[in-house]
Design a protein around this motif. Sequence first.
Motif, short mmCIF file in Angstrom:
data_model
loop_
_atom_site.label_atom_id
_atom_site.label_comp_id
_atom_site.label_asym_id
_atom_site.label_seq_id
_atom_site.Cartn_x
_atom_site.Cartn_y
_atom_site.Cartn_z
N ASP A 133 9.90 28.94 26.95
CA ASP A 133 10.25 29.88 28.01
C ASP A 133 9.50 29.55 29.31
N LEU A 134 9.57 28.28 29.69
CA LEU A 134 8.88 27.83 30.91
C LEU A 134 9.92 27.35 31.93
N ARG A 135 9.57 27.44 33.20
CA ARG A 135 10.43 26.84 34.23
C ARG A 135 10.06 25.37 34.32
N ASP A 171 7.46 24.38 36.77
CA ASP A 171 6.09 24.88 36.62
C ASP A 171 5.20 23.99 35.75
N VAL A 172 5.82 23.02 35.09
CA VAL A 172 5.01 22.18 34.19
C VAL A 172 5.27 20.71 34.44
N ASN A 209 -0.93 20.23 23.41
CA ASN A 209 -1.57 21.50 23.76
C ASN A 209 -2.03 21.57 25.22
N GLN A 210 -1.59 20.61 26.02
CA GLN A 210 -1.77 20.77 27.48
C GLN A 210 -0.55 21.44 28.10
N VAL A 211 0.51 21.59 27.30
CA VAL A 211 1.72 22.26 27.80
C VAL A 211 1.55 23.76 27.53
N PRO A 212 1.68 24.60 28.58
CA PRO A 212 1.46 26.03 28.38
C PRO A 212 2.30 26.61 27.24
N GLY A 213 1.62 27.26 26.33
CA GLY A 213 2.32 27.92 25.23
C GLY A 213 2.53 27.06 24.00
N ASP A 228 1.02 25.86 21.36
CA ASP A 228 -0.19 25.96 20.56
C ASP A 228 0.14 25.68 19.10
N HIS A 245 3.84 25.29 17.30
CA HIS A 245 4.12 23.85 17.33
C HIS A 245 5.43 23.54 16.59
N ASN A 248 7.94 25.40 16.02
CA ASN A 248 9.13 25.88 16.73
C ASN A 248 9.64 24.82 17.71
N ASN A 300 -11.21 21.36 22.16
CA ASN A 300 -9.79 21.15 22.25
C ASN A 300 -9.52 20.47 23.61
N ARG A 316 -7.47 20.81 25.86
CA ARG A 316 -7.06 21.65 26.99
C ARG A 316 -8.18 22.54 27.52
N LYS A 376 6.27 27.28 7.61
CA LYS A 376 6.43 26.02 8.33
C LYS A 376 6.54 24.77 7.45
N LYS A 416 8.12 34.56 36.35
CA LYS A 416 8.08 33.53 35.31
C LYS A 416 6.96 32.52 35.59
N LYS A 457 3.72 34.09 34.77
CA LYS A 457 3.54 34.11 33.31
C LYS A 457 3.00 32.74 32.83
N THR A 458 3.58 31.67 33.35
CA THR A 458 3.11 30.33 32.98
C THR A 458 1.65 30.15 33.39
N ILE A 488 -0.64 31.87 31.02
CA ILE A 488 -0.84 31.08 29.78
C ILE A 488 -1.83 29.95 30.05
N LYS A 489 -1.68 29.31 31.24
CA LYS A 489 -2.60 28.20 31.59
C LYS A 489 -4.04 28.71 31.72
N MET A 516 -5.40 29.01 28.39
CA MET A 516 -5.72 27.69 27.83
C MET A 516 -7.06 27.19 28.34
N ASN A 538 -4.95 31.22 23.22
CA ASN A 538 -3.49 31.20 23.33
C ASN A 538 -2.97 32.61 23.58
#
Lengths: 78, 569
Positions: A15-17, A20-21, A30-34, A36, A40, A42, B93, B95, B281, B514, B517-518, B521-522, B525, B530
Motif C-alpha cells: 500500500d505504497l505510492r 514515495d519509495v 527491510n529497507q522498503v517501508p512496511g 517486515d 514478508h 505476503n 537490522n 534499516r 506461512k 498516503k 503514512k509511508t 512507517i519509515k 523503521m 514495524n
Amino acid sequence: MITDRLKKVICETLDLRLDDVEIQDETVANQVPGWDSLNHVNVITAIEKDYNVRFKSIEILKCQNIGDLQNLVNSKVG
Amino acid sequence: MNNKSLWSVWTNHVENKPEGTAIVHWVAGEEPFVWTYKNLLDTAEKFSRIVFEKGVKQGEVCAIIIKHNPLFYPLYLGISGAGALPAILAYPNPRLHPDKFRQGLAGMSQRSGLDHIFTQREMEPVIKPFFEQEKSTVKDLLFPFEFDIDSVDTVIQHEKLDKIRSKVNDDQPVLLQHSSGTTGLQKPVVLSHKAIRQHVDYLGKNLKLSPNDKIASWLPLYHDMGLIACFHLPLVFGIPTVQLDPFEWVIAPDILLDAVSKERATLTWLPNFAYNLMAEKVRFDDLEDVSLASLRAIINCSEPVRAESFNKFSSAFTAIGIKDEMFSASYGMAETTFAVTQTEPGKRPHELVVDRGKLSQGRVELPEGDVVTRTCVSSGNIIEGCNVKIVDFDRREVNAESVGEIAVKSVSMFDGYRNYPEKTAEVLDDDSWFYTGDYGFMYNDELYVIGRKKDIIIVAGKNVYPEDVEDALNKMENIIPGRVIAFGEEDNVLGTEQISVVAETKLNDNNDLKTLKTNIIKAGMGIDVNIHSIYLVPPRWLIKSSAGKPSRKANKERIINKNDKSVWS
C-alpha cells in the motif's frame, strides 16, 4: 535493474505510492517501508501470483537484495 | 579450579564425552558445523588466552555484536573462561539508523558499563563514533574473527588464567543479559554461576530432561529464552543444541522444521506468534521428507499463550508428526534467570474458559448462561526454587481466583538491575519479591497470564514501549506535535500484537495522507519498529486524559470500536 512490474507488485502489496519509495538492485527488503518479517510472505506470494511462478523458501532466503529477487523472477519466467 | 563455575561444568563434559556433540551450527542449505565438547572448549581456551592478553580483566563486561557464526560459541565461552562477563547484543537490522543504534549502545553502556565490544569489521564505521565519544565506558573495539586462534598453543598451562578460574566462586557474576525492551532502555541483569546452574537443575527436572534430548532453536541469543533455555541449559546439562540464524528463520520459518527433522530434536521453545507464523506461512511443498515426530515438547513462552495458536499449528502439521501432547507452555523473565512456571511435559496445557466480563473486573469465574467468554491457557505449575503470588495495586496478596499483578521470587533471582538502583527499587521489595508488571491469576495451582499492567506492546516476543514510537513520530513534518499515540492491536492471524498509531494531521488530500503514512512507517523503521496500522485523524480528534495528554486507552477503544468517518487509515 528492477522492472516497473516488480516495483508495482511490491508497492501495491505494501500500500505504497510508487513515487514515495526508491527500489534499486541493492535495496534490501527491510529497507522498503512496511516490508517486515511478519508480512514478508505476503509480498512473495503477491509476486508469485503476478508472475505465475513458485519460489522455494531456500531460493528466497539466498536473495540478498531486491536485485537478486528480480534475477530469481527472471530465471523463472525466462 | 572451583568445581562450581560454568567453565568447570563445561570442561567436565570434555572429560566425560569429548567427542559428544555440544552445538550444531545450522545454516540453511549448507552442511551444519558441529562443535564437539572437546573442539568447543579447546577453541574457547584459545579465545580466553587471546582475550586475556588483550587486557580484558576479570569482571569486565564484554559486549558481543556479531552475526550467526560458528565462532560465536567458543568466543562466548572463552570470554567467560577469562573471568569476564559476556553480554550478547542484537546485531543491528540494516534499516536501523546508525545514529539510533549508537544511541542504544550509549544507553546500554551507561547502565551495563560495557568495557569491551567484540564485533565484526563491517560494524567498525557504525560503532567507532560511539566508542570515540568522551564519556564512553568502552575501552576497545575487538574483532575476534581476525584473531589468530590457530597460533595459540594450549598445551602449556596458562598460570594466570588458571589462577583466575580457581578463584571463581559460584556467587560471582557469569553473564549479563538484558531484559526485553526497546534498545537503549533495556535493563541489564547480571546473573551468577549459581543462578544459572540452579535454574538449569530445577528447570531440567521439570522438563524431565534426559541425555537423549536435543534442543533446536532459532531464537536470538540476546533474549533470555534463547540464551538460557536454548544455550546455557543444554551446555550445562550436556545435551546438544542446534542453533539456527534468527534472520534466516523469519524469512524461511520452515528451516526450523527441517532442522528438527534432520537432527531429530526433541525440544524447542517458541514465542506465541511463531506458531501462527509457521502455520500460516510454511508451505507443505517446502516440507519434503520432514517429520516432527521426534519432538516431545514445543514450549510456548515470552508472549501470552493463545489456545488458537496451538490449534492452528496442530492443524497445519499433524500430517508430519505433531501431536497435541507436544504442546507446552512456560512463563519466565530475564530477572529470574528464565522460567518461573512450566507445564507438565507430555500433556497439552490446561485451558480455562472464563467469564470475560468478570475477568475484566478482576474475578476468575466460570461462565454461567449466555455470557462472553475468554479462553485462558495455563503457563503451568511453579517450578522448584520459585514462588509466585498475585497482588493488588498496594502489593497485598489477593484472594484465590482473583486477578492481580504477578510477583515472583526465585533462587535464581537477579540482584537488581546493574547501575539502576531507582528502577530496581520499583520492582524488587525488601523481601526479594520481584513485581513483574504482568497480570494473571492462579487456578488449581497453575499460573494463567492474561495481560500487562503497563502499555508495553509485545510484538512477536519483543517488548516495545509506546513512548518510543510516539517520540519518533512527534518530530515528523505534518503531524501535530504531541498529538500521536501508539498502542498494541491484536493480530489474530499472526497470534501477536501489532503496533498501531493514531496521529493528528492538518492534511486532507488522499495522496498527501498516503505519503505521510509511508513516512510514518519509515520513521518507525528508523527505530527498528514495524508500524502496522496507521490512523490519521483531523486536529483535536484525540481524547485527552485528565493529565492533558492524549489517552492511549481511550483512543484505542475509540479506534477499535467505532467506525469514525474522519479517520483515514
